[in-house]
Enzyme design. Structure first.
Site, short mmCIF file in Angstrom:
data_model
loop_
_atom_site.label_atom_id
_atom_site.label_comp_id
_atom_site.label_asym_id
_atom_site.label_seq_id
_atom_site.Cartn_x
_atom_site.Cartn_y
_atom_site.Cartn_z
N HIS A 236 -10.34 -45.95 50.34
CA HIS A 236 -9.61 -46.52 49.20
C HIS A 236 -10.16 -46.06 47.85
O HIS A 236 -9.42 -45.92 46.89
CB HIS A 236 -9.61 -48.06 49.27
CG HIS A 236 -10.96 -48.70 49.16
ND1 HIS A 236 -11.83 -48.77 50.22
CD2 HIS A 236 -11.59 -49.31 48.12
CE1 HIS A 236 -12.92 -49.39 49.86
NE2 HIS A 236 -12.82 -49.74 48.57
N ASP A 237 -11.46 -45.80 47.76
CA ASP A 237 -12.05 -45.39 46.48
C ASP A 237 -12.42 -43.90 46.45
O ASP A 237 -13.27 -43.48 45.66
CB ASP A 237 -13.31 -46.22 46.18
CG ASP A 237 -12.97 -47.56 45.54
OD1 ASP A 237 -11.88 -47.68 44.95
OD2 ASP A 237 -13.79 -48.49 45.64
N LYS B 74 -12.91 -41.87 43.23
CA LYS B 74 -14.09 -42.04 42.36
C LYS B 74 -14.98 -40.80 42.35
O LYS B 74 -15.84 -40.67 41.48
CB LYS B 74 -14.90 -43.25 42.81
CG LYS B 74 -14.26 -44.59 42.44
CD LYS B 74 -15.15 -45.75 42.87
CE LYS B 74 -14.54 -47.10 42.48
NZ LYS B 74 -15.40 -48.23 42.90
N ASP C 41 -10.76 -55.65 49.51
CA ASP C 41 -11.70 -55.01 48.57
C ASP C 41 -12.23 -56.02 47.56
O ASP C 41 -13.44 -56.09 47.31
CB ASP C 41 -10.97 -53.86 47.87
CG ASP C 41 -11.89 -53.08 46.94
OD1 ASP C 41 -13.08 -52.94 47.26
OD2 ASP C 41 -11.40 -52.59 45.91
N HIS D 223 -4.17 -49.75 46.10
CA HIS D 223 -5.03 -50.92 46.30
C HIS D 223 -5.40 -51.63 45.01
O HIS D 223 -6.05 -52.68 45.05
CB HIS D 223 -6.30 -50.51 47.08
CG HIS D 223 -7.33 -49.75 46.28
ND1 HIS D 223 -7.14 -48.44 45.89
CD2 HIS D 223 -8.55 -50.11 45.79
CE1 HIS D 223 -8.20 -48.03 45.22
NE2 HIS D 223 -9.07 -49.02 45.14
N HIS D 224 -4.97 -51.09 43.86
CA HIS D 224 -5.15 -51.80 42.59
C HIS D 224 -3.83 -52.30 42.01
O HIS D 224 -3.78 -52.77 40.86
CB HIS D 224 -5.87 -50.92 41.56
CG HIS D 224 -7.35 -50.81 41.81
ND1 HIS D 224 -8.20 -51.88 41.70
CD2 HIS D 224 -8.13 -49.75 42.16
CE1 HIS D 224 -9.43 -51.51 41.97
NE2 HIS D 224 -9.42 -50.21 42.25
N HIS E 246 -8.98 -43.11 39.17
CA HIS E 246 -9.47 -42.85 40.53
C HIS E 246 -8.42 -43.18 41.58
O HIS E 246 -8.39 -42.57 42.65
CB HIS E 246 -10.76 -43.65 40.79
CG HIS E 246 -10.55 -45.08 41.19
ND1 HIS E 246 -10.36 -46.09 40.27
CD2 HIS E 246 -10.49 -45.67 42.42
CE1 HIS E 246 -10.21 -47.24 40.91
NE2 HIS E 246 -10.29 -47.02 42.21
#
Length: 508
Positions: free
Chosen positions: A368-369, A372, A452, A423-424, A397
């Site tokens: 998911h990240d 970054k 998360d 996911h954000h 990201h």
């Protein structure tokens, strides 16, 4: 079959019935159709002590085509019918043949026409135009020829039944194989084996003793991995079963006995496969043949499913390694991605997604990240609050992770792209980068968003300390229907103990 129908024209019916009982085997049903009582009496007398393959005869009698049709409807196991041509009409027998083959759709029964008036039904015409197996003049049917006719007809009927049984068995095997292909785990596969063996033999699961086992031939001796069994106690096979399998392993050949079947097959990887089956009664030759084919399918299916699990384990490890690498760069613990993966799986299952879909989300959520990786260190690891420009860079990201993964043809990486991007996003549409809302956010994005945040709030970060659990619960309740999918939020809150157990299993 009703024994009142036996030897209706035999004065010694009780004696004949006693003989059938003495055999202890299912008799061959033979139908005699003739309007002449003397024909029935003579036929019963000649065939009184007749048997084929140690099975006696059971004679059914009809004096008209109509009566014969009723008997055939009542008894679907009639092997042979000897039918007179002329009865209530000149061609009653011929019409009965048509009825049997065309209306009743009975192709197994062997049909023999018997006539005392050959001129009424010329032989060549009858043999050519009617689906019969023999045609006899009553004057030529001596006792010996009648028995010869019976042997030939019953042998033919037996072979047809065997062929039909094999066909039905092969259809079952094909159905079983299709079911195996749909298995996504060895646990599913093991459960399926027991049911399919019972289905194959036409039994209930409780009526069979069955175990399927794998032996790794790379080691000396017999080291069994019992993948399915209803005879195992404390993961140990009964001594008598283990002894039989050990003997088969030494002989390197399947065992087919009246008491049990033990299939033996090897795979190209050197594994030895065994299928042990026994039931309360004798196993027939056809049972052995069907189980032999089935054992081979088990061996192939096991190896394919095991390979699939190994590939999935490899994908899981790669997802974790990649996710942990990103977390370490941002000075966070690698356990975060494992917890998020397991939270996501639990949310997916509890929300009603299929096991396979839930597993894909679990494998993809550690990514998911991923975006970054492109965020500068001074922004990624800033201990304080980001300014407006820094926050704008930080938000990138999500889209960067999507761009890295979006062109993959692997379904896990495709799901990872969706999760990285969404996911954000927030249920109320105030998230980023796309401003999606409600069900327009992919279910995997909604699941990972909650997983998360739940984990991040409970963990130390460079910019904050871990929150107390009560504060996390209060925030999720407050953001239910705002940040988070309300249904998913309820699932987490109503199953909090299960989520805490995951957190405790993967500590920082």
């Amino acid at each position: 079959m009703n024994k009142d129908d036996l030897f209706l024209f035999n004065d010694d019916a009780a004696e004949a019935e006693a003989e059938i009982t003495a055999f202890g085997l299912t008799p061959w049903a033979v139908l005699v159709v003739d309007d002449d009582d003397s024909i029935h009496q003579i036929t019963a007398l000649v065939l009184k002590n007749f048997s084929f393959e140690q099975r006696p005869l059971q004679l059914l009698h009809a004096t008209s085509a109509r009566q014969a049709e009723q008997l055939i409807i009542q008894h679907d196991d009639i092997a042979l019918a000897i039918i007179a041509v002329v009865m209530e009409t000149q061609h009653a027998g011929l019409e009965l043949v048509k009825t049997i083959r065309q209306q009743l759709k009975n192709r197994r029964m062997r049909l023999v026409l018997r006539t005392g008036q050959p001129g009424e039904a010329p032989e060549e015409h009858v043999i050519r135009d009617y689906d019969i197996n023999d045609y006899k003049n009553k004057t030529e049917v001596t006792a010996i020829k009648l028995k010869t006719l019976l042997y030939a007809g019953l042998r033919s009927y037996r072979d047809i039944c065997i062929i039909e049984h094999h066909r039905a068995g092969l259809e079952k095997i094909i159905g079983c194989t299709t079911s195996f292909l749909q298995c996504s785990s060895l646990r599913e596969f093991a459960s399926l084996i027991l049911g399919q063996v019972a289905f194959l033999l036409g039994l209930e699961r409780e009526q069979i003793c069955c175990c399927a086992a794998i032996n790794n031939a790379a080691y000396e001796g017999l080291m069994l991995d019992v993948i399915a069994s209803n005879v195992v106690s404390n993961n140990t096979l009964p001594p008598e079963v283990l002894a039989k399998i050990s003997q088969v392993q030494k002989d390197k050949v399947s065992y087919c006995g009246d008491d049990c079947f033990i299939g033996y097959f090897t795979t190209h990887k050197g594994n030895e496969n065994f299928l042990y089956v026994s039931k309360g009664s004798r196993l027939e030759q056809t049972d052995h043949q069907l189980l032999s084919y089935f054992s081979h399918n088990i061996a192939i299916a096991y190896e394919n499913i095991r390979l699939r699990e190994l590939m999935r384990d490899s994908q899981r490890e790669l997802s974790y390694i990649l996710g942990e690498a990103i977390e370490k760069r941002s000075k966070e613990t690698g356990s975060h991605v494992k917890r998020v993966a397991n939270y996501s799986y639990l949310l997916a299952i509890k929300s009603g997604l299929a096991e396979y879909e839930a597993e894909v989300i679990k494998l993809a959520s550690p990514l998911h990240d991923l975006g970054k990786i492109a965020i500068p260190d001074h922004i990624l690891n800033k201990p304080g609050k980001h300014d407006e420009a820094e926050w704008a860079i930080m938000q990138q990201h999500a889209e960067l992770g999507y761009q890295i993964l979006q062109h993959s043809t692997n379904e896990i990486l495709q799901m990872g792209a969706i999760i990285a991007q969404q996911h954000h996003e927030k249920w109320n549409g105030k998230g980023y980068p796309l401003g999606l809302s409600g069900h327009n956010i992919h279910i995997a994005g909604r699941i990972t968003a909650l997983a998360d945040v739940f984990d991040a709030l409970g963990s130390d970060r460079c910019y904050k300390k871990a929150w107390p659990l009560d504060d996390i619960i209060e925030l999720i309740r407050r953001e239910r229907g705002q940040h988070f999918d309300p249904t998913l939020a309820d699932i987490l809150l109503n199953n909090l103990d299960a989520f805490i157990a995951i957190r405790d299993a993967y500590p920082d």
